[in-house]
Scaffold this motif. Structure first.
Motif, PDB file in Angstrom:
ATOM      1  N   PHE A 128       0.845  -1.174   0.000  1.00  0.00           N
ATOM      2  CA  PHE A 128       0.000   0.000   0.000  1.00  0.00           C
ATOM      3  C   PHE A 128       0.890   1.235   0.000  1.00  0.00           C
ATOM      4  O   PHE A 128       1.784   1.366   0.832  1.00  0.00           O
ATOM      5  CB  PHE A 128      -0.924  -0.029   1.211  1.00  0.00           C
ATOM      6  CG  PHE A 128      -1.863   1.135   1.282  1.00  0.00           C
ATOM      7  CD1 PHE A 128      -2.905   1.245   0.387  1.00  0.00           C
ATOM      8  CD2 PHE A 128      -1.703   2.105   2.240  1.00  0.00           C
ATOM      9  CE1 PHE A 128      -3.771   2.314   0.460  1.00  0.00           C
ATOM     10  CE2 PHE A 128      -2.559   3.169   2.327  1.00  0.00           C
ATOM     11  CZ  PHE A 128      -3.611   3.274   1.429  1.00  0.00           C
ATOM     12  N   ILE A 129       0.647   2.141  -0.924  1.00  0.00           N
ATOM     13  CA  ILE A 129       1.435   3.360  -1.049  1.00  0.00           C
ATOM     14  C   ILE A 129       0.560   4.543  -0.674  1.00  0.00           C
ATOM     15  O   ILE A 129      -0.511   4.742  -1.242  1.00  0.00           O
ATOM     16  CB  ILE A 129       1.970   3.528  -2.481  1.00  0.00           C
ATOM     17  CG1 ILE A 129       2.907   2.363  -2.822  1.00  0.00           C
ATOM     18  CG2 ILE A 129       2.678   4.869  -2.642  1.00  0.00           C
ATOM     19  CD1 ILE A 129       3.338   2.317  -4.265  1.00  0.00           C
ATOM     20  N   ASN A 130       1.000   5.316   0.313  1.00  0.00           N
ATOM     21  CA  ASN A 130       0.295   6.539   0.699  1.00  0.00           C
ATOM     22  C   ASN A 130       0.847   7.689  -0.118  1.00  0.00           C
ATOM     23  O   ASN A 130       2.057   7.887  -0.176  1.00  0.00           O
ATOM     24  CB  ASN A 130       0.507   6.834   2.191  1.00  0.00           C
ATOM     25  CG  ASN A 130      -0.132   5.797   3.076  1.00  0.00           C
ATOM     26  OD1 ASN A 130      -1.274   5.435   2.874  1.00  0.00           O
ATOM     27  ND2 ASN A 130       0.617   5.310   4.054  1.00  0.00           N
ATOM     28  N   ALA A 131      -0.030   8.461  -0.759  1.00  0.00           N
ATOM     29  CA  ALA A 131       0.403   9.583  -1.593  1.00  0.00           C
ATOM     30  C   ALA A 131      -0.349  10.839  -1.197  1.00  0.00           C
ATOM     31  O   ALA A 131      -1.530  10.787  -0.851  1.00  0.00           O
ATOM     32  CB  ALA A 131       0.168   9.268  -3.058  1.00  0.00           C
ATOM     33  N   VAL A 132       0.350  11.966  -1.259  1.00  0.00           N
ATOM     34  CA  VAL A 132      -0.263  13.253  -0.977  1.00  0.00           C
ATOM     35  C   VAL A 132       0.336  14.275  -1.947  1.00  0.00           C
ATOM     36  O   VAL A 132       1.538  14.269  -2.216  1.00  0.00           O
ATOM     37  CB  VAL A 132      -0.051  13.682   0.495  1.00  0.00           C
ATOM     38  CG1 VAL A 132       1.419  13.847   0.820  1.00  0.00           C
ATOM     39  CG2 VAL A 132      -0.804  14.941   0.810  1.00  0.00           C
ATOM     40  N   ASP A 133      -0.520  15.117  -2.522  1.00  0.00           N
ATOM     41  CA  ASP A 133      -0.067  16.182  -3.411  1.00  0.00           C
ATOM     42  C   ASP A 133       0.204  17.440  -2.605  1.00  0.00           C
ATOM     43  O   ASP A 133      -0.569  17.790  -1.710  1.00  0.00           O
ATOM     44  CB  ASP A 133      -1.127  16.493  -4.476  1.00  0.00           C
ATOM     45  CG  ASP A 133      -1.285  15.379  -5.493  1.00  0.00           C
ATOM     46  OD1 ASP A 133      -0.320  14.622  -5.700  1.00  0.00           O
ATOM     47  OD2 ASP A 133      -2.377  15.270  -6.083  1.00  0.00           O
ATOM     48  N   ILE A 134       1.301  18.107  -2.944  1.00  0.00           N
ATOM     49  CA  ILE A 134       1.610  19.401  -2.334  1.00  0.00           C
ATOM     50  C   ILE A 134       1.945  20.377  -3.450  1.00  0.00           C
ATOM     51  O   ILE A 134       2.411  19.981  -4.522  1.00  0.00           O
ATOM     52  CB  ILE A 134       2.766  19.316  -1.315  1.00  0.00           C
ATOM     53  CG1 ILE A 134       4.062  18.860  -1.989  1.00  0.00           C
ATOM     54  CG2 ILE A 134       2.424  18.408  -0.156  1.00  0.00           C
ATOM     55  CD1 ILE A 134       5.288  19.042  -1.118  1.00  0.00           C
ATOM     56  N   GLU A 135       1.673  21.646  -3.199  1.00  0.00           N
ATOM     57  CA  GLU A 135       1.996  22.679  -4.180  1.00  0.00           C
ATOM     58  C   GLU A 135       3.133  23.534  -3.639  1.00  0.00           C
ATOM     59  O   GLU A 135       3.086  24.031  -2.516  1.00  0.00           O
ATOM     60  CB  GLU A 135       0.782  23.559  -4.457  1.00  0.00           C
ATOM     61  CG  GLU A 135       1.045  24.612  -5.505  1.00  0.00           C
ATOM     62  CD  GLU A 135      -0.170  25.453  -5.834  1.00  0.00           C
ATOM     63  OE1 GLU A 135       0.030  26.495  -6.470  1.00  0.00           O
ATOM     64  OE2 GLU A 135      -1.294  25.073  -5.443  1.00  0.00           O
TER      65      GLU A 135
END
Length: 100
Positions: free
Chosen positions: A1-8
């Motif tokens: 399981f890969i946790n991903a989060v987008d940041i700007e």
């Protein structure tokens, strides 16, 4: 399981991914599954920068943990030496000592 989060950052979107570890004593099947999942994710990316987070206990007295990390990375990337500028290492849970 890969946790991903987008940041700007400065108007550009980056996706940070927290991937599972390897050789966590959960079995070969889990390692194989993790490897396949991470490889599939990397193939979809236009670029990848690797951040390896190591604690004092995982590094070990003879840096075996770092050597193991390089070995694992070399399974994913052919000719790792050509991509070293894409790697970052962070170290955590080390004691802060004062010099001299």
């Amino acid at each position: 399981f890969i946790n991903a989060v987008d940041i700007e950052i400065n108007g550009r979107i980056y996706t940070l991914c927290d991937t599972p570890g390897f050789e966590d004593n959960r079995g070969v099947e889990i390692d194989i599954s993790n490897t396949l999942g991470i490889a599939a994710l990397i193939r979809k990316c236009s670029s990848v920068r690797l951040l390896t987070l190591s604690s004092q206990s995982s590094v070990g007295d003879r840096l075996d943990g770092i050597i193991d990390d390089f070995y694992t990375i070399s399974k994913f990337i052919q000719d790792v030496s050509k991509h070293l500028d894409s790697f970052t290492y962070w170290f955590t849970k080390f004691p802060i000592s004062k010099a001299g």
